[in-house]
Structure formats: C-alpha cells, structure tokens
Design a protein around this motif. Structure first.
Motif, PDB file in Angstrom:
ATOM      1  N   PRO A  74     -20.580   7.503  16.891  1.00 26.34           N
ATOM      2  CA  PRO A  74     -20.660   7.434  18.429  1.00 26.34           C
ATOM      3  C   PRO A  74     -19.973   6.633  19.064  1.00 26.34           C
ATOM      4  N   LEU A  75     -19.070   5.702  18.200  1.00 24.95           N
ATOM      5  CA  LEU A  75     -18.052   4.814  18.825  1.00 24.95           C
ATOM      6  C   LEU A  75     -16.788   5.700  19.147  1.00 24.95           C
ATOM      7  N   SER A  76     -15.956   5.035  20.128  1.00 19.38           N
ATOM      8  CA  SER A  76     -14.657   5.687  20.224  1.00 19.38           C
ATOM      9  C   SER A  76     -13.725   5.200  18.983  1.00 19.38           C
ATOM     10  N   ARG A  77     -12.627   6.032  18.995  1.00 22.84           N
ATOM     11  CA  ARG A  77     -11.733   6.011  17.765  1.00 22.84           C
ATOM     12  C   ARG A  77     -11.136   4.530  17.760  1.00 22.84           C
ATOM     13  N   GLN A  78     -10.824   4.248  18.966  1.00 25.32           N
ATOM     14  CA  GLN A  78     -10.120   2.645  18.971  1.00 25.32           C
ATOM     15  C   GLN A  78     -10.948   1.537  18.677  1.00 25.32           C
ATOM     16  N   VAL A  79     -12.192   1.644  19.028  1.00 21.62           N
ATOM     17  CA  VAL A  79     -13.068   0.648  18.616  1.00 21.62           C
ATOM     18  C   VAL A  79     -13.477   0.735  17.101  1.00 21.62           C
ATOM     19  N   ALA A  80     -13.496   1.767  16.834  1.00 23.11           N
ATOM     20  CA  ALA A  80     -13.888   2.054  15.155  1.00 23.11           C
ATOM     21  C   ALA A  80     -12.790   1.596  14.273  1.00 23.11           C
ATOM     22  N   ARG A  81     -11.308   1.829  14.895  1.00 18.44           N
ATOM     23  CA  ARG A  81     -10.259   1.293  14.095  1.00 18.44           C
ATOM     24  C   ARG A  81     -10.301  -0.144  14.263  1.00 18.44           C
ATOM     25  N   GLY A  82     -10.586  -1.032  15.450  1.00 17.52           N
ATOM     26  CA  GLY A  82     -10.623  -2.272  15.437  1.00 17.52           C
ATOM     27  C   GLY A  82     -11.616  -2.673  14.330  1.00 17.52           C
ATOM     28  N   LYS A  83     -12.553  -2.123  14.358  1.00  8.65           N
ATOM     29  CA  LYS A  83     -13.725  -2.684  13.455  1.00  8.65           C
ATOM     30  C   LYS A  83     -13.187  -2.661  12.188  1.00  8.65           C
ATOM     31  N   LEU A  84     -12.802  -1.404  11.653  1.00  2.00           N
ATOM     32  CA  LEU A  84     -12.301  -1.474  10.259  1.00  2.00           C
ATOM     33  C   LEU A  84     -11.205  -2.448   9.922  1.00  2.00           C
ATOM     34  N   ALA A  85     -10.414  -2.713  10.790  1.00  2.00           N
ATOM     35  CA  ALA A  85      -9.522  -3.844  10.520  1.00  2.00           C
ATOM     36  C   ALA A  85     -10.026  -5.336  10.552  1.00  2.00           C
ATOM     37  N   ALA A  86     -11.127  -5.376  11.370  1.00  2.00           N
ATOM     38  CA  ALA A  86     -11.807  -6.797  11.224  1.00  2.00           C
ATOM     39  C   ALA A  86     -12.546  -6.746  10.093  1.00  2.00           C
ATOM     40  N   LEU A  87     -13.064  -5.753   9.416  1.00  5.78           N
ATOM     41  CA  LEU A  87     -13.845  -5.718   8.043  1.00  5.78           C
ATOM     42  C   LEU A  87     -12.947  -6.129   7.053  1.00  5.78           C
ATOM     43  N   SER A  88     -11.658  -5.511   7.050  1.00  6.69           N
ATOM     44  CA  SER A  88     -10.493  -5.842   6.020  1.00  6.69           C
ATOM     45  C   SER A  88     -10.026  -7.078   6.113  1.00  6.69           C
ATOM     46  N   THR A  89      -9.828  -7.629   7.333  1.00  6.09           N
ATOM     47  CA  THR A  89      -8.981  -8.936   7.416  1.00  6.09           C
ATOM     48  C   THR A  89     -10.261 -10.005   7.085  1.00  6.09           C
ATOM     49  N   GLY A  90     -11.587  -9.827   7.441  1.00  4.98           N
ATOM     50  CA  GLY A  90     -12.580 -10.614   6.949  1.00  4.98           C
ATOM     51  C   GLY A  90     -12.841 -10.705   5.660  1.00  4.98           C
ATOM     52  N   ALA A  91     -12.584  -9.697   4.977  1.00  2.24           N
ATOM     53  CA  ALA A  91     -12.843  -9.620   3.466  1.00  2.24           C
ATOM     54  C   ALA A  91     -11.740 -10.334   2.962  1.00  2.24           C
ATOM     55  N   ASP A  92     -10.648 -10.208   3.296  1.00  2.00           N
ATOM     56  CA  ASP A  92      -9.320 -11.040   2.921  1.00  2.00           C
ATOM     57  C   ASP A  92      -9.467 -12.263   3.019  1.00  2.00           C
ATOM     58  N   ILE A  93     -10.146 -12.767   3.988  1.00  2.49           N
ATOM     59  CA  ILE A  93     -10.334 -14.474   4.257  1.00  2.49           C
ATOM     60  C   ILE A  93     -11.398 -15.040   3.129  1.00  2.49           C
ATOM     61  N   VAL A  94     -12.444 -14.189   2.830  1.00  2.00           N
ATOM     62  CA  VAL A  94     -13.390 -14.732   1.721  1.00  2.00           C
ATOM     63  C   VAL A  94     -12.759 -14.531   0.258  1.00  2.00           C
ATOM     64  N   ARG A  95     -12.170 -13.457   0.420  1.00  2.00           N
ATOM     65  CA  ARG A  95     -11.472 -13.203  -1.150  1.00  2.00           C
ATOM     66  C   ARG A  95     -10.515 -14.175  -1.400  1.00  2.00           C
ATOM     67  N   ASN A  96      -9.615 -14.564  -0.542  1.00  2.00           N
ATOM     68  CA  ASN A  96      -8.536 -15.968  -0.830  1.00  2.00           C
ATOM     69  C   ASN A  96      -9.577 -17.111  -1.004  1.00  2.00           C
ATOM     70  N   GLU A  97     -10.667 -17.189  -0.337  1.00  2.00           N
ATOM     71  CA  GLU A  97     -11.404 -18.504  -0.728  1.00  2.00           C
ATOM     72  C   GLU A  97     -11.899 -18.495  -2.041  1.00  2.00           C
ATOM     73  N   ILE A  98     -12.356 -17.365  -2.348  1.00  2.00           N
ATOM     74  CA  ILE A  98     -12.966 -17.190  -3.656  1.00  2.00           C
ATOM     75  C   ILE A  98     -11.880 -17.593  -4.890  1.00  2.00           C
ATOM     76  N   LEU A  99     -10.881 -16.652  -4.748  1.00  5.91           N
ATOM     77  CA  LEU A  99      -9.677 -17.268  -5.683  1.00  5.91           C
ATOM     78  C   LEU A  99      -9.141 -18.591  -5.590  1.00  5.91           C
ATOM     79  N   ALA A 100      -9.185 -19.237  -4.406  1.00  4.46           N
ATOM     80  CA  ALA A 100      -8.824 -20.457  -4.199  1.00  4.46           C
ATOM     81  C   ALA A 100      -9.726 -21.491  -4.956  1.00  4.46           C
ATOM     82  N   GLY A 101     -10.987 -21.018  -5.304  1.00  7.72           N
ATOM     83  CA  GLY A 101     -11.986 -21.918  -5.617  1.00  7.72           C
ATOM     84  C   GLY A 101     -12.743 -22.661  -4.710  1.00  7.72           C
ATOM     85  N   GLY A 102     -12.742 -21.995  -3.320  1.00  5.55           N
ATOM     86  CA  GLY A 102     -13.487 -22.737  -2.202  1.00  5.55           C
ATOM     87  C   GLY A 102     -14.894 -22.279  -2.220  1.00  5.55           C
ATOM     88  N   ILE A 103     -15.359 -21.193  -2.787  1.00  2.52           N
ATOM     89  CA  ILE A 103     -16.628 -20.786  -2.613  1.00  2.52           C
ATOM     90  C   ILE A 103     -17.026 -20.553  -4.166  1.00  2.52           C
TER      91      ILE A 103
END
Length: 345
Positions: A316-345
């Motif tokens: 039900p969302l626009s393609r532009q919004v959906a693409r933005g949300k996909l990018a946010a999901l990926s980038t947010g996961a990168d943040i936490v992934r890097n924190e885990i690998l650095a031993g921060g979590i």
C-alpha cells in the motif's frame, strides 16, 4: 546464510504503475495475456534491483506476480467458486465479499513455481518466498462444503505442502507462511492451527518461517490496533507452542508497535525475523531507529538467530517510500552488525 543479521522483507513491495494501480491492495492488472506475463517479470526485475540497491540480503519477488497474498493461491485451486460470494468478517475486524468453498479443494497445477524459477534465474542471493498459511486462507472464504474450519485448513495445508515442495525444488531457500490469523484465533491456533502449519511445511529441507503480524497499514487494521491497549500481548498466546514446533523462523512486528520485546524470549532457540520497519506510515525510519529496535531484540535472541525485517508487506506504500524504508533497514542493520563485530554488544 553466513552473514550476521541478514536483512529481508516480510512480503509485498509496491507494484509499478504500469502493472497495477499504485498504493492499492487487490489492484487489478493493467495488462493482459502475454503482455501481463512479461510485465510481471519486468516488475520482478525492478523490485529485485530495488532490494539489491538497498542492500537487502535475502531477496523476494515482492509479490509482483499476484494480486493478493491469499486469494491468488486460492484462485488456482479446485473447489472454490469465485462467482458465488458471501460477506464474512475477516479476522474479526472488517467485512469483505469472499468466494465460497463448494467442493473438495485441491491443487491441480503449480501456482508460483514458474515465477520462483524466474526469480532464481535472476539472482544468486538467498530467496524467500511467501505463501498464505492454512488458517489465514480459511478466514478469507465462506465454506458450504466442509463446514469445519479445521477440516478445510487441513485440506489447504496439503495443497500448500505440494506447492512448497516444488518451490524448494525450484531453488527457494526460505519458504514463509503468512498467518496474521494467528494473532486472533488463539484457541484454534493452539488446538490445530500450528499442526496444520506444520503439515504445510512437512518434508521441507529448506528453511521454513511463519509471519505473524498485526496487518497491513489499512484503516481496518490501524483502528483495531487502537483497541488493543498499551501492551499488545497476542504473541504470548501462541509463541510457546510455536517454539516447540518444527517451523524454523518466526517473523513478527516490533517497530512502532506496543509488543513487549521480552515476549521474544518465549521463542528462545528459534530464528527470529524482527520487524524493524513500520509499514503503516509513510514516515521513513532513520537507520538509528532501526538499530534501536534490533539492539532491544538482542536482549532476547542470539545475534546469529536475528534477521532484521519489515513489520509486514509494503504494497500500500509508494515505491519511493518503500525504497527509503528498505535502505533504512539495511543501514540500521549495518550499524548493529558493526557494533557486534566490534564487541560493543
């Protein structure tokens, strides 16, 4: 998948405007015949590219080849009359005109297998394919033949299992069954719903998942959520039995929901797709908002079993919004992934 915190979507992605009306559920096709087949494949290529561009790890078809996540599968079964319609209450939430079960339901031919083969030919990434779950299927029909929700669910489970086995053979890595009805009919879920789900997944060697959300971001669903109070504890009713089931992954809704995160503890040992993207708003999450949800979830699920995901589908969302949300999901996961690998979590 060896990557830590691999990302995926829960289901649908917006269709291009040349294929179907944008931002609309159940939108009719704008093409016919061979043009429709080609158009669906073109749309599939587009959403696959959108997922790649956003950095999504486990890709899907975005449900580009089907009008609706439940009815498209049912349309391909015998025993259901789409011209004979009745009004029923869907998930105790809203009325809808639905087809009628008039005879023995069975799968006469593959439904999505050719589409899955096409997707497999387009990518080397892991593929997830969604099918409707047995209980959600029976909740979108009027039954004059079996006159038993349980009996009808078991027949659907058999048909789903046939389809799922062929999807696995076509190269699908994760087969997901969508069961929003699991958040409503708790007694039935525990009595026979999970058993029917296991029947649908019987004999599969690929990863299996069940997606249980609070629905698309349509008014009937958002109005229902307003009645659920400050804490949404529906998951508490079904997680204990799901934890003991043969289903490998559980997909749930977390972002901007009132689900207590500690309920995930009830799934200890399972892989958990944590919904970190709200599909009921056009506001695009910041990567940090995504990361915050994932950090909270990591208190209750091991990092190697956490799969960042969306709450539900984004048709039900626009393609532009959906693409933005996909990018946010990926980038947010990168943040936490890097924190885990650095031993921060």
């Amino acid at each position: 998948m060896n990557k830590l915190l691999p990302t995926s979507t829960a289901g649908s992605l917006p269709k291009p405007s040349w294929l179907a009306q944008p931002e609309t559920l159940w939108s009719p096709w704008k093409l016919q015949g061979d043009e429709l087949i080609e158009g669906k494949q073109d749309a599939l290529r587009v959403v696959l590219n959108d997922q790649r561009q956003a950095g999504i790890d486990i890709v899907s078809d975005g449900e580009q080849t089907r009008q609706h996540f439940v009815t498209t599968f049912i349309e391909n079964l015998s025993g259901v009359d789409f011209d004979k319609r009745e009004t029923v209450r869907i998930r105790d939430r809203y009325d809808a005109s639905v087809p009628t079960v008039v005879g023995t339901v069975s799968r006469q031919q593959p439904v999505f297998v050719e589409d899955a083969k096409f997707l497999r030919s387009q990518t080397e990434q892991p593929i997830k394919w969604a099918l409707p779950g047995p209980m959600t299927m029976i909740d979108t029909l009027y039954d004059t033949h079996y006159k038993s929700r349980e009996k009808l669910a078991w027949e659907f489970a058999k048909a789903l299992n046939q389809e799922a086995r062929e999807l696995e053979a076509a190269g699908v890595d994760i087969i997901q069954f969508d069961e929003p009805a699991f958040n409503v009919f708790f007694d039935e879920v525990n009595d026979w719903g999970i058993a029917a789900l296991e029947k649908a997944a019987e004999g599969l060697r690929c990863e299996t998942a069940v997606h249980i959300c609070y629905g698309y971001g349509i008014k009937a669903n958002t109005d229902w959520k307003k009645t659920l109070g400050d804490e949404w504890r529906q998951y508490e009713q079904v997680f204990p039995k799901l934890q003991k089931s043969s289903i490998g992954m559980i997909s749930l809704e977390c972002q901007h929901s009132r689900v207590p995160m500690d309920l995930i503890e009830l799934l200890r040992g399972k892989r958990v797709m944590v919904g970190a993207i709200d599909v009921a708003t056009n506001a695009i999450e910041t990567p940090e908002e995504v990361a915050d949800i994932l950090r909270k979830a990591l208190q209750f699920v091991d990092a190697d079993k956490l799969y960042p995901c969306t709450n539900c589908g984004m048709a039900p969302l626009s393609r532009q919004v959906a693409r933005g949300k996909l990018a946010a999901l990926s980038t947010g996961a990168d943040i936490v992934r890097n924190e885990i690998l650095a031993g921060g979590i």
